[in-house]
Write a protein that holds these residues in place. Structure first.
Motif, mmCIF file in Angstrom:
data_model
loop_
_atom_site.group_PDB
_atom_site.id
_atom_site.type_symbol
_atom_site.label_atom_id
_atom_site.label_comp_id
_atom_site.label_asym_id
_atom_site.label_seq_id
_atom_site.Cartn_x
_atom_site.Cartn_y
_atom_site.Cartn_z
ATOM 1 N N VAL A 1 0.841 -1.012 0.142
ATOM 2 C CA VAL A 1 0.067 -0.122 0.048
ATOM 3 C C VAL A 1 0.978 1.186 -0.004
ATOM 4 O O VAL A 1 1.719 1.401 0.834
ATOM 5 C CB VAL A 1 -1.081 0.012 1.188
ATOM 6 N N LYS A 2 0.533 2.024 -0.969
ATOM 7 C CA LYS A 2 1.457 3.459 -0.996
ATOM 8 C C LYS A 2 0.256 4.456 -0.861
ATOM 9 O O LYS A 2 -0.805 4.328 -0.796
ATOM 10 C CB LYS A 2 2.106 3.594 -2.389
ATOM 11 N N GLU A 3 0.809 5.713 -0.768
ATOM 12 C CA GLU A 3 -0.174 6.697 -0.799
ATOM 13 C C GLU A 3 -1.465 6.709 -1.414
ATOM 14 O O GLU A 3 -2.629 6.973 -1.085
ATOM 15 C CB GLU A 3 0.412 8.053 -1.014
ATOM 16 N N ASP A 4 -1.542 6.557 -2.731
ATOM 17 C CA ASP A 4 -2.590 6.394 -3.454
ATOM 18 C C ASP A 4 -2.839 5.227 -4.359
ATOM 19 O O ASP A 4 -3.579 5.165 -5.664
ATOM 20 C CB ASP A 4 -2.570 7.543 -4.508
ATOM 21 N N GLN A 5 -2.209 4.076 -4.049
ATOM 22 C CA GLN A 5 -2.262 2.918 -4.757
ATOM 23 C C GLN A 5 -2.023 1.775 -3.844
ATOM 24 O O GLN A 5 -1.352 1.669 -2.777
ATOM 25 C CB GLN A 5 -0.991 3.014 -5.647
ATOM 26 N N LEU A 6 -2.737 0.701 -4.283
ATOM 27 C CA LEU A 6 -2.755 -0.603 -3.449
ATOM 28 C C LEU A 6 -2.513 -1.735 -4.522
ATOM 29 O O LEU A 6 -3.173 -1.649 -5.442
ATOM 30 C CB LEU A 6 -4.050 -0.966 -2.994
ATOM 31 N N THR A 7 -1.368 -2.252 -4.291
ATOM 32 C CA THR A 7 -0.840 -3.311 -5.400
ATOM 33 C C THR A 7 -0.900 -4.874 -4.917
ATOM 34 O O THR A 7 -0.356 -5.043 -3.575
ATOM 35 C CB THR A 7 0.535 -2.909 -5.848
ATOM 36 N N LEU A 8 -1.383 -5.981 -5.633
ATOM 37 C CA LEU A 8 -1.281 -7.091 -5.212
ATOM 38 C C LEU A 8 -0.478 -7.842 -5.868
ATOM 39 O O LEU A 8 -0.338 -7.786 -7.192
ATOM 40 C CB LEU A 8 -2.755 -7.789 -5.483
ATOM 41 N N TYR A 9 0.529 -8.621 -5.168
ATOM 42 C CA TYR A 9 1.291 -9.610 -5.804
ATOM 43 C C TYR A 9 1.088 -10.924 -5.640
ATOM 44 O O TYR A 9 0.736 -11.051 -4.139
ATOM 45 C CB TYR A 9 3.055 -9.177 -5.288
ATOM 46 N N GLY A 10 1.127 -11.923 -6.400
ATOM 47 C CA GLY A 10 0.769 -13.316 -6.068
ATOM 48 C C GLY A 10 1.950 -14.306 -6.094
ATOM 49 O O GLY A 10 2.773 -14.201 -7.161
ATOM 50 N N PHE A 11 1.619 -15.365 -5.275
ATOM 51 C CA PHE A 11 2.701 -16.323 -5.444
ATOM 52 C C PHE A 11 2.407 -17.658 -5.189
ATOM 53 O O PHE A 11 1.108 -17.678 -4.325
ATOM 54 C CB PHE A 11 3.819 -16.230 -4.272
ATOM 55 N N THR A 12 2.802 -18.922 -5.779
ATOM 56 C CA THR A 12 2.262 -20.125 -5.624
ATOM 57 C C THR A 12 2.668 -20.805 -4.525
ATOM 58 O O THR A 12 2.268 -22.007 -4.062
ATOM 59 C CB THR A 12 2.613 -20.809 -6.743
ATOM 60 N N ASP A 13 3.835 -20.387 -3.687
ATOM 61 C CA ASP A 13 4.361 -21.037 -2.485
ATOM 62 C C ASP A 13 4.908 -20.117 -1.693
ATOM 63 O O ASP A 13 5.202 -18.804 -1.809
ATOM 64 C CB ASP A 13 5.176 -22.253 -2.804
ATOM 65 N N THR A 14 4.933 -20.556 -0.300
ATOM 66 C CA THR A 14 5.304 -19.538 0.713
ATOM 67 C C THR A 14 6.854 -19.203 0.668
ATOM 68 O O THR A 14 7.535 -18.064 0.787
ATOM 69 C CB THR A 14 5.333 -20.111 2.095
ATOM 70 N N SER A 15 7.856 -20.118 -0.103
ATOM 71 C CA SER A 15 9.215 -19.776 -0.208
ATOM 72 C C SER A 15 9.228 -18.549 -1.135
ATOM 73 O O SER A 15 10.083 -17.596 -1.051
ATOM 74 C CB SER A 15 9.913 -21.068 -0.770
ATOM 75 N N GLN A 16 8.490 -18.919 -2.479
ATOM 76 C CA GLN A 16 8.587 -17.625 -3.340
ATOM 77 C C GLN A 16 8.117 -16.070 -2.777
ATOM 78 O O GLN A 16 8.951 -15.283 -2.950
ATOM 79 C CB GLN A 16 7.849 -17.985 -4.414
ATOM 80 N N LYS A 17 7.178 -16.250 -1.891
ATOM 81 C CA LYS A 17 6.821 -15.053 -1.171
ATOM 82 C C LYS A 17 7.723 -14.531 -0.395
ATOM 83 O O LYS A 17 7.931 -13.199 -0.184
ATOM 84 C CB LYS A 17 5.427 -15.407 -0.418
ATOM 85 N N LYS A 18 8.482 -15.210 0.496
ATOM 86 C CA LYS A 18 9.345 -14.928 1.402
ATOM 87 C C LYS A 18 10.734 -14.373 0.780
ATOM 88 O O LYS A 18 11.262 -13.225 1.173
ATOM 89 C CB LYS A 18 9.919 -16.128 2.419
#
Length: 208
Positions: A52-69
């Motif tokens: 979340v930034k001042e005027d923007q909410l961005t979603l990033y997606g991952f298929t497993d927890t390792s990739q997200k970390k």
């Protein structure tokens, strides 16, 4: 905060997908290799990192927890933002990332658009000493990271593997591949000599 979304893939673009969740379409940015493995109309449950930034909410997606970390860890390096971290994950898997960092394989990161010699060096240098880094890659935790036994210290194992790695690298072998092979050999026999380690490494890599 959104931590996970489950729905049906409505569309797939170059750097994102639209996930239909009960009639609401969520735009989710994903790594290129993730998008390439998915299909329109496919049911999908995907982990989400929301920025979340001042005027923007961005979603990033991952298929497993390792990739997200790894996505979060990469952003701790100066000069690596969310989009750059996602680009890195589109080229290098978590296993390849840990191998490249521990083997100081700067060239692996140069494959990513926008990463040159300076930034690749910074990524490796800043992340190689991070505590618990090997736990982010289950494929290397047991067989591809240097263990510690009563007869050897981590510094000793790093020295012999490092010397063998330099030798194989000078012969033209990829540093990440060589590091993985050498650590597997060393962990099976921590009393191996440098000469034996190099010979076995050459033999194993020569068969691949």
């Amino acid at each position: 905060m959104i931590g996970k979304l489950t729905g049906v893939i409505d569309s797939i673009e170059d750097d994102h997908l639209i996930l239909d969740v009960n009639g609401v379409g969520y735009l989710v940015y994903c790594a290129g290799n993730t998008l390439a493995s998915l299909n329109i109309n496919q049911n999908l449950a995907i982990l989400i990192e929301m920025i979340v930034k001042e005027d923007q909410l961005t979603l990033y997606g991952f298929t497993d927890t390792s990739q997200k970390k790894w996505f979060k860890l990469l952003q701790t390096v100066q000069g690596v933002g969310a989009r750059m971290a996602l680009s890195i994950l589109g080229i290098l898997t978590p296993d390849q990332l840990i191998g490249a960092i521990l083997a100081q394989d700067y060239n692996s990161f140069k494959q990513v658009s926008g990463i040159g010699a300076k930034l690749s060096s910074r990524i490796v240098n800043e992340l190689q000493n991070k505590e618990g880094i090997t736990s982010l890659s289950s494929g290397l935790t047991n067989s591809g990271s240097l263990g510690k036994t009563p007869n050897t210290s981590i510094s000793q194992s790093q020295n012999i593997v490092g010397d063998a790695l330099s030798a194989l690298s000078n012969l033209g072998f990829n540093r990440s591949d060589a590091y993985r092979v050498l650590t597997e050999i060393y962990n099976q026999n921590n009393e191996i000599t440098l000469e034996q380690l190099i010979k076995q490494g050459l033999s194993t890599l020569g068969r691949r």
